[in-house]
Design a protein around this motif. Structure first.
Motif, mmCIF file in Angstrom:
data_model
loop_
_atom_site.group_PDB
_atom_site.id
_atom_site.type_symbol
_atom_site.label_atom_id
_atom_site.label_comp_id
_atom_site.label_asym_id
_atom_site.label_seq_id
_atom_site.Cartn_x
_atom_site.Cartn_y
_atom_site.Cartn_z
ATOM 1 N N HIS A 341 -10.239 -2.890 13.039
ATOM 2 C CA HIS A 341 -10.401 -3.874 12.271
ATOM 3 C C HIS A 341 -11.106 -5.312 12.897
ATOM 4 C CE1 HIS A 341 -5.862 -5.915 12.286
ATOM 5 N NE2 HIS A 341 -6.729 -7.177 13.243
ATOM 6 N N HIS A 342 -11.307 -5.851 14.473
ATOM 7 C CA HIS A 342 -11.873 -6.453 14.661
ATOM 8 C C HIS A 342 -13.162 -5.952 15.152
ATOM 9 C CE1 HIS A 342 -8.523 -9.319 15.795
ATOM 10 N NE2 HIS A 342 -7.900 -8.012 16.053
ATOM 11 N N MET A 343 -13.657 -5.058 14.739
ATOM 12 C CA MET A 343 -14.434 -4.001 15.371
ATOM 13 C C MET A 343 -15.484 -3.094 14.317
ATOM 14 S SD MET A 343 -13.250 -2.768 18.775
ATOM 15 C CE MET A 343 -14.313 -1.401 19.344
ATOM 16 N N PHE A 344 -15.288 -3.752 12.475
ATOM 17 C CA PHE A 344 -15.513 -2.659 11.670
ATOM 18 C C PHE A 344 -16.788 -2.354 11.971
ATOM 19 C CE2 PHE A 344 -11.585 -3.415 9.111
ATOM 20 C CZ PHE A 344 -10.873 -2.560 9.694
ATOM 21 N N VAL A 345 -17.785 -3.733 12.069
ATOM 22 C CA VAL A 345 -19.388 -3.968 12.589
ATOM 23 C C VAL A 345 -19.287 -3.785 13.734
ATOM 24 C CG1 VAL A 345 -19.596 -5.094 9.670
ATOM 25 C CG2 VAL A 345 -19.070 -6.205 12.156
ATOM 26 N N SER A 346 -18.867 -3.271 14.968
ATOM 27 C CA SER A 346 -19.301 -3.445 15.663
ATOM 28 C C SER A 346 -20.157 -2.328 15.853
ATOM 29 C CB SER A 346 -18.279 -3.307 16.783
ATOM 30 O OG SER A 346 -18.030 -2.171 16.715
ATOM 31 N N GLY A 347 -20.366 -1.309 15.218
ATOM 32 C CA GLY A 347 -21.113 0.329 15.757
ATOM 33 C C GLY A 347 -20.398 1.338 15.866
ATOM 34 N N MET A 348 -19.075 0.751 16.567
ATOM 35 C CA MET A 348 -17.683 1.910 16.031
ATOM 36 C C MET A 348 -18.297 3.182 14.861
ATOM 37 S SD MET A 348 -14.061 0.638 15.801
ATOM 38 C CE MET A 348 -13.169 0.635 14.406
ATOM 39 N N ASN A 349 -17.491 4.655 15.593
ATOM 40 C CA ASN A 349 -18.016 5.590 14.576
ATOM 41 C C ASN A 349 -17.521 4.786 13.109
ATOM 42 O OD1 ASN A 349 -17.465 7.461 12.279
ATOM 43 N ND2 ASN A 349 -17.585 8.181 13.757
ATOM 44 N N PRO A 350 -17.583 4.676 11.913
ATOM 45 C CA PRO A 350 -17.331 4.359 10.412
ATOM 46 C C PRO A 350 -16.158 5.049 10.259
ATOM 47 C CG PRO A 350 -19.643 4.750 10.414
ATOM 48 C CD PRO A 350 -18.836 4.822 11.575
ATOM 49 N N PHE A 351 -15.823 6.688 10.894
ATOM 50 C CA PHE A 351 -14.317 6.751 10.183
ATOM 51 C C PHE A 351 -13.792 6.610 10.530
ATOM 52 C CE2 PHE A 351 -10.769 9.964 11.671
ATOM 53 C CZ PHE A 351 -10.707 10.237 10.368
ATOM 54 N N LEU A 352 -13.638 5.794 11.831
ATOM 55 C CA LEU A 352 -12.540 4.656 12.768
ATOM 56 C C LEU A 352 -12.163 3.575 12.339
ATOM 57 C CD1 LEU A 352 -13.266 4.550 16.722
ATOM 58 C CD2 LEU A 352 -10.955 5.416 15.866
ATOM 59 N N GLY A 353 -13.368 2.610 11.273
ATOM 60 C CA GLY A 353 -13.105 1.985 10.459
ATOM 61 C C GLY A 353 -12.327 2.622 9.580
ATOM 62 N N SER A 354 -12.327 3.246 8.965
ATOM 63 C CA SER A 354 -11.343 4.384 7.707
ATOM 64 C C SER A 354 -9.805 3.824 8.132
ATOM 65 C CB SER A 354 -11.514 5.301 7.355
ATOM 66 O OG SER A 354 -12.769 5.257 6.844
ATOM 67 N N VAL A 355 -9.457 4.251 9.631
ATOM 68 C CA VAL A 355 -8.329 4.509 10.540
ATOM 69 C C VAL A 355 -7.273 3.561 11.205
ATOM 70 C CG1 VAL A 355 -7.122 5.649 12.135
ATOM 71 C CG2 VAL A 355 -8.360 6.462 11.285
ATOM 72 N N PHE A 356 -8.446 2.609 10.906
ATOM 73 C CA PHE A 356 -8.056 0.998 11.065
ATOM 74 C C PHE A 356 -7.784 0.601 9.878
ATOM 75 C CE2 PHE A 356 -9.494 1.597 15.510
ATOM 76 C CZ PHE A 356 -8.373 1.549 15.715
ATOM 77 N N THR A 357 -8.146 0.272 8.956
ATOM 78 C CA THR A 357 -8.395 0.020 7.454
ATOM 79 C C THR A 357 -6.890 0.133 7.283
ATOM 80 O OG1 THR A 357 -10.860 -0.577 7.367
ATOM 81 C CG2 THR A 357 -8.468 -0.639 5.053
ATOM 82 N N PHE A 358 -5.905 1.626 7.510
ATOM 83 C CA PHE A 358 -4.851 1.944 6.530
ATOM 84 C C PHE A 358 -4.207 1.088 7.308
ATOM 85 C CE2 PHE A 358 -1.843 4.972 6.930
ATOM 86 C CZ PHE A 358 -1.245 5.878 5.798
ATOM 87 N N THR A 359 -4.165 1.296 8.551
ATOM 88 C CA THR A 359 -2.876 0.723 9.610
ATOM 89 C C THR A 359 -2.930 -0.874 9.680
ATOM 90 O OG1 THR A 359 -4.306 0.771 11.638
ATOM 91 C CG2 THR A 359 -3.059 2.727 11.438
ATOM 92 N N THR A 360 -4.144 -1.191 9.299
ATOM 93 C CA THR A 360 -4.069 -3.278 9.049
ATOM 94 C C THR A 360 -2.924 -3.029 7.724
ATOM 95 O OG1 THR A 360 -5.743 -2.815 10.542
ATOM 96 C CG2 THR A 360 -4.939 -4.468 8.899
ATOM 97 N N LEU A 361 -3.454 -2.289 6.400
ATOM 98 C CA LEU A 361 -3.407 -2.764 5.549
ATOM 99 C C LEU A 361 -1.286 -2.495 5.479
ATOM 100 C CD1 LEU A 361 -5.786 -2.350 1.920
ATOM 101 C CD2 LEU A 361 -5.306 -4.346 4.918
ATOM 102 N N LEU A 362 -1.185 -1.470 6.412
ATOM 103 C CA LEU A 362 0.296 -0.964 6.177
ATOM 104 C C LEU A 362 0.539 -2.065 6.336
ATOM 105 C CD1 LEU A 362 1.184 2.135 7.915
ATOM 106 C CD2 LEU A 362 1.060 1.374 5.314
#
Lengths: 600, 385
Positions: A341-362
């Motif tokens: 979640h520190h890397m949402f706009v780092s250029g990593m695959n946006p799919f990873l962004g979805s996964v990390f949003t989920f775990t973070t909000l947990l």
């Protein structure tokens, strides 16, 4: 009791003590006694804290009055860093970097965990000392060495490391990119490598001690929540710090031996560099694999301390003991799978962004459980508002305020627009910076009598708390708003953007609060050092607490208890239990025949 | 002067500390005047009331901040299509947060006040309640599930761009210490290959001139965008990490050396129209008032006055990138499709520019200084320090 019986009660640790006398060096410097090592950690941590906070005041002044020149800059930073009282723009970044590094690692990791894990683990579980006193000593001295190296980087001509405490390459790898990435960065990396070694030794010691050296009757579900927090924190440290070490090593390779782990296709200072095939995003992954758990390495011990202090001073059992343990473990587990979640706009695959949003909000769920449990513990209590208690309540307050904005930052969609703005700065300073700092202060006020055998002055403590509390909100609450107006962090001045001109007065307000709050920390420093020598002598159990550390004599002795180790018969939170005369029942008191056992 | 000021502040602070300690000392009078340094009923009373006062302080701070600084310029007035969605989610989250913050802080501080200790009182022995624990696990879980679903839906819409179906206009954003360059893909809407290893002379974005797709690429020093057309930005960096932050469009993506990152959005309002919106007019008027006041001071000191500010969309760097990170910006102009076409057609392609350069060189008018790039990025020339 005959002399013979008495001698029999001494175990090995005590007997050992009879055979040699402590010299000044073995007692105060190369001590292997956990209580002395705790004090060493604390005082080193406080000194680093003064430097770290002091730096933040300097760059806050720069942000509030960017067009002024300050003689104090020149006095403190010298002609090289602040010619004519004007801070150099790369030195501004250096101060931001070193402030972050010092506060996160040296004050809130080593200063907080190092102090209270060392002090409380043996005392609260009923052990003579840490599993390995020698390794504990090495751990402190490595920490001391790394502090010295980190501070020495402030005197390097090209300036200390300036790439932010996250030291993202290529900026941190190339001296052409910023002068601080020369010698300053080398010293930063060496210092941190030593720091990590120190931290690992400490953590291993804590884990082994908690698992093996608990006294008779001290089952895992009778451990005070402090110990649970320190124990779990040590495990996260062991899991994540080595990853930062590997990232630092690879960065050293890139910097010094021409490898391309993190660098590729770079044209700088008029020439193409040879690096090819590496990726800075890889570094970000490695860094945040530590970096995020690090937040909890800082926060969990503070929460553990708070749990203990709130229960003791509410004269009530901590509400939901098992839920508290479960939430510590849940937070620790989740903390290792949310780094992206520190890397949402780092250029990593946006799919990873979805996964990390989920775990973070947990993570918000166990955090909410903790907050509500604290509040419920206060409900219908008989609150003894000692300074330690005030800081603990303050912690819950900043933990809530800071934690809630995490819901915005953890949501990848919203992070797009507030990422790396002052909104982030406000969020993490409240939720981990101020909260953990409050945990540190709470712990100091509460266990000062245990450490130094004397009481801190409570009135100075009250002044310290209330001014700090007002200033902390004054600094970080308005900061959310300049963040939501789009102001990026790590800008030397905002005058290059007329768009932000209307935020300048907020920056001035923030700085004024910061300066006042910073100045009032002197009250604490004075109280601390004065009371250390001239404070009122402490009783054995001044807060009428249940835990084992208050059954040991006020004067420190090797092995903690003069006779046999105390035996534990109950959980640590029997406060105001019906059927007992006093409003506290120490863990060493045997269960009555008709008493209900809460935890086994 | 400064040292005097510092001295005065220090003196004032010490007086304040002394006075505050005295207040706490005075509250002891009439109490049992003990010196145990453990809180007594008097301390519990004073600090209990202060806890309540602090709750009021938190509320007042919140209200003042919301009223004074809560125009939330970045939560409304979005200039892109997806921005509307982002703003909506932001509002929902903010309202939720304010609600929870208000309630929990009230409970925390009110309890701290209400249950302040008194000698002889006994606390309630209340150690566990599974029902309560369930309630405050499940309610956050459900709320968060809602936020996560909404967030992921919006995220997927924003980040996954089907370039074949949507056929967005391709624009390259190129970051370097400390500025930006823009490359339009030209007629074919395909950017030619590029790598920093091709950087030579005025080919300062490292375009591979042998690539047929590169022949119609156009370099620009200002980012112009047509209103209502989906644009996909292909983002590169020349040296260190940067971040292309376009706050008015709710857009941000890091610029990573060695790889191409991307972000896509559709601008929905032209610069001129944005300037006319009442929110923006108010904001600009406020800023200009501040600048005018400051200019008076500057002129009095014999310095140059500040130029008045006109609103423009901005591209700014939002990842620490070096000493001039604080001034790495570029103007973005959103205009009608016709205006955009006209503006772009007046530009020469990179290939043409280089050819004419070479021709000039052959003719003897040597002009091959590679560093000479005119970057018209800043809005207002600022004199710093």
């Amino acid at each position: 009791m005959s002399a013979h019986d008495h001698a029999n009660e001494h175990d090995h640790g005590q007997e050992h003590d009879h055979h040699h006398k402590d010299t000044f060096i073995t007692k105060y410097i190369f001590s292997i006694d956990h209580k002395m090592i705790a004090k060493q950690y604390l005082i080193t941590g406080l000194i680093m804290g003064i430097i770290g906070v002091g730096m933040s005041l300097l760059f806050r002044m720069q942000l509030a009055w960017p067009e002024e020149s300050f003689k104090i800059f020149n006095v403190l930073l010298g002609d090289n860093y602040a010619p004519n009282g004007v801070m150099r723009n790369d030195i501004y970044l250096a101060l931001v970097t070193i402030h972050g590094t010092i506060m996160v690692f040296f004050v809130l990791t080593a200063g907080l965990s190092g102090t209270f894990s060392n002090l409380l683990i043996p005392l609260q579980i009923g052990a003579r000392d840490m599993a390995s006193g020698f390794m504990n000593m090495i751990s402190y001295w490595l920490f001391f060495l790394s502090s010295v190296i980190m501070l020495s980087s402030l005197f390097v001509e090209s300036g200390p490391a300036s790439a932010g405490w996250t030291i993202y390459p290529p900026l941190s790898a190339l001296p052409q990119a910023i002068p601080g990435s020369g010698t300053g960065m080398t010293l930063w990396l060496i210092s941190m490598a030593i720091f990590i070694a120190s931290s690992l030794m400490g953590s291993l010691n804590y884990v082994v001690t908690v698992i093996n050296l608990r006294t008779k009757g001290m089952s895992m579900t009778r451990l005070p929540l402090t110990i649970w927090a320190f124990f779990v924190t040590a495990i996260i440290g062991i899991v994540s710090f080595p990853v930062l070490l590997s990232a630092a090593l690879l960065l050293i390779f890139d910097r010094s031996f021409g490898t391309s782990f993190f660098l590729s296709d770079i044209f700088i200072a008029g020439e193409v560099l040879h690096y090819q095939g590496g990726s800075p995003v890889l570094f970000e992954h490695l860094f945040w694999f530590l970096g995020h758990p690090e937040v909890y390495i800082v926060l969990l011990p503070a929460l553990g301390i708070t749990s203990e202090i709130i229960a003791t001073n509410s004269r009530k059992p901590i509400f939901g003991y098992r839920a508290m343990i479960a939430s510590i473990i849940a937070i620790a587990f989740l903390s290792t799978i949310v780094w992206g979640h520190h890397m949402f706009v780092s250029g990593m695959n946006p799919f990873l962004g979805s996964v990390f949003t989920f775990t973070t909000l947990l993570i918000a769920i166990p955090s909410a459980v903790k907050a509500f449990n604290y509040i419920t513990t206060l409900w219908k209590g008989n609150l003894q508002l000692n300074p330690g208690m005030l800081f603990s309540i303050g912690l819950v307050s900043t933990f809530i305020t800071g934690g809630l904005t995490g819901i915005i930052l953890g949501d990848s969609t919203l992070d797009i627009n507030v990422h790396d703005t002052y909104f982030v700065v406000a969020h993490f300073h409240l939720v981990m910076g101020i909260s953990a700092l409050y945990g540190l202060f709470a712990g100091i006020y509460h266990w000062f009598p245990r450490m130094f055998g004397r009481m801190l002055n409570k009135n100075l403590g009250y002044v310290h708390f209330w001014v700090t509390a007002v200033c902390a909100y004054g600094v970080f609450f308005p900061m959310h708003f300049i963040g939501m107006a789009g102001l990026p962090r790590r800008y030397y001045t905002n005058t290059a953007f007329p768009l932000f001109d209307d935020l300048q007065n907020v920056n001035v307000i923030i700085t004024v609060f910061a300066l006042v709050g910073g100045a009032f920390q002197l009250v604490f420093i004075w109280n601390f050092f004065y009371s250390m020598f001239y404070g009122k002598k402490a009783e054995m159990n001044p807060w009428r607490s249940n835990t084992l550390e208050w059954t040991a004599p006020v004067e420190h002795i090797h092995g903690n208890w003069p006779g046999a180790l105390p035996e534990v018969h109950r959980w640590p939170y029997d406060y105001s239990k019906p059927g007992h005369e006093e409003d506290f029942v120490p863990q060493t008191v045997p269960m009555g025949s008709d008493e209900e056992q809460l935890h086994h | 002067m400064t040292s005097l000021l510092v001295l005065v502040v220090l003196v004032l602070v010490s007086v304040a500390i002394w006075q505050l300690t005295k207040i706490f000392d005075l509250t002891q009078v009439g109490g049992d005047a003990d010196n145990s340094q453990v809180a007594n009923d008097n301390d519990n009373n004073v600090n209990g009331y202060l806890m309540f006062a602090f709750l009021v302080f938190i509320y007042i701070t919140t209200i003042v901040c919301v009223v004074k600084y809560g125009h939330f310029p970045l939560m409304s007035n979005s200039a892109s299509e997806h921005g509307v969605e982002v703003d909506r989610l932001m509002w929902i989250s903010m309202i939720l947060i304010f609600f929870v913050q208000t309630i929990t802080q009230a409970l925390l501080h009110f309890f701290a006040y209400k249950y302040r200790g008194k000698k002889g009182n006994k606390a309630l022995y209340f150690a566990d309640n599974n029902k309560l624990e369930m309630i405050w696990s499940i309610i956050p879980a459900i709320t968060l599930a809602g936020l996560i679903l909404y967030g992921l839906y919006a995220w997927t819409n924003i980040m996954f761009v089907d370039e074949e179906a949507e056929n967005p206009m391709v624009v390259e954003v190129y970051a370097y210490q400390f500025g930006w360059k823009i490359r339009y893909a030209g007629e074919d809407n395909v950017l030619g290959k590029a790598n920093v290893r091709y950087i030579e002379g005025i080919n300062d974005m490292g375009v591979d001139l042998a690539d047929p797709n590169a022949q119609d690429d156009i370099q620009a020093s200002e980012l112009h965008l047509p209103k209502g057309v989906k644009v996909v930005f292909k983002i590169r960096s020349q040296d260190v990490l940067h971040s292309a932050y376009m706050p008015h469009f709710r857009a941000q993506m890091n610029c990573v050396p060695g790889m191409v990152t991307q972000f896509a959005f559709t601008p929905t309002i032209t610069t001129l129209d944005m300037r006319e919106t009442p929110e923006m007019q108010e904001k600009v008027a406020n800023i200009n008032k501040i600048r005018a006041d400051k200019s008076k001071q500057l002129v009095a000191d014999g310095k140059e006055a500040l130029d008045p500010y006109t609103f423009d969309f901005l591209l700014l760097c939002n990842k620490i990138c070096g000493k001039s990170h604080y001034n790495m910006q570029m103007k973005i102009v959103v205009e009608s499709k016709e205006d955009f076409k006209k503006w772009l057609s007046e530009k020469t392609t990179i290939a043409q520019t280089i050819k004419s350069q070479e021709k000039k060189a052959e003719e003897g008018e040597v002009e091959t200084d590679s560093t000479k790039v005119v970057v018209d990025s800043t809005l207002v020339a600022q004199k710093l320090k």
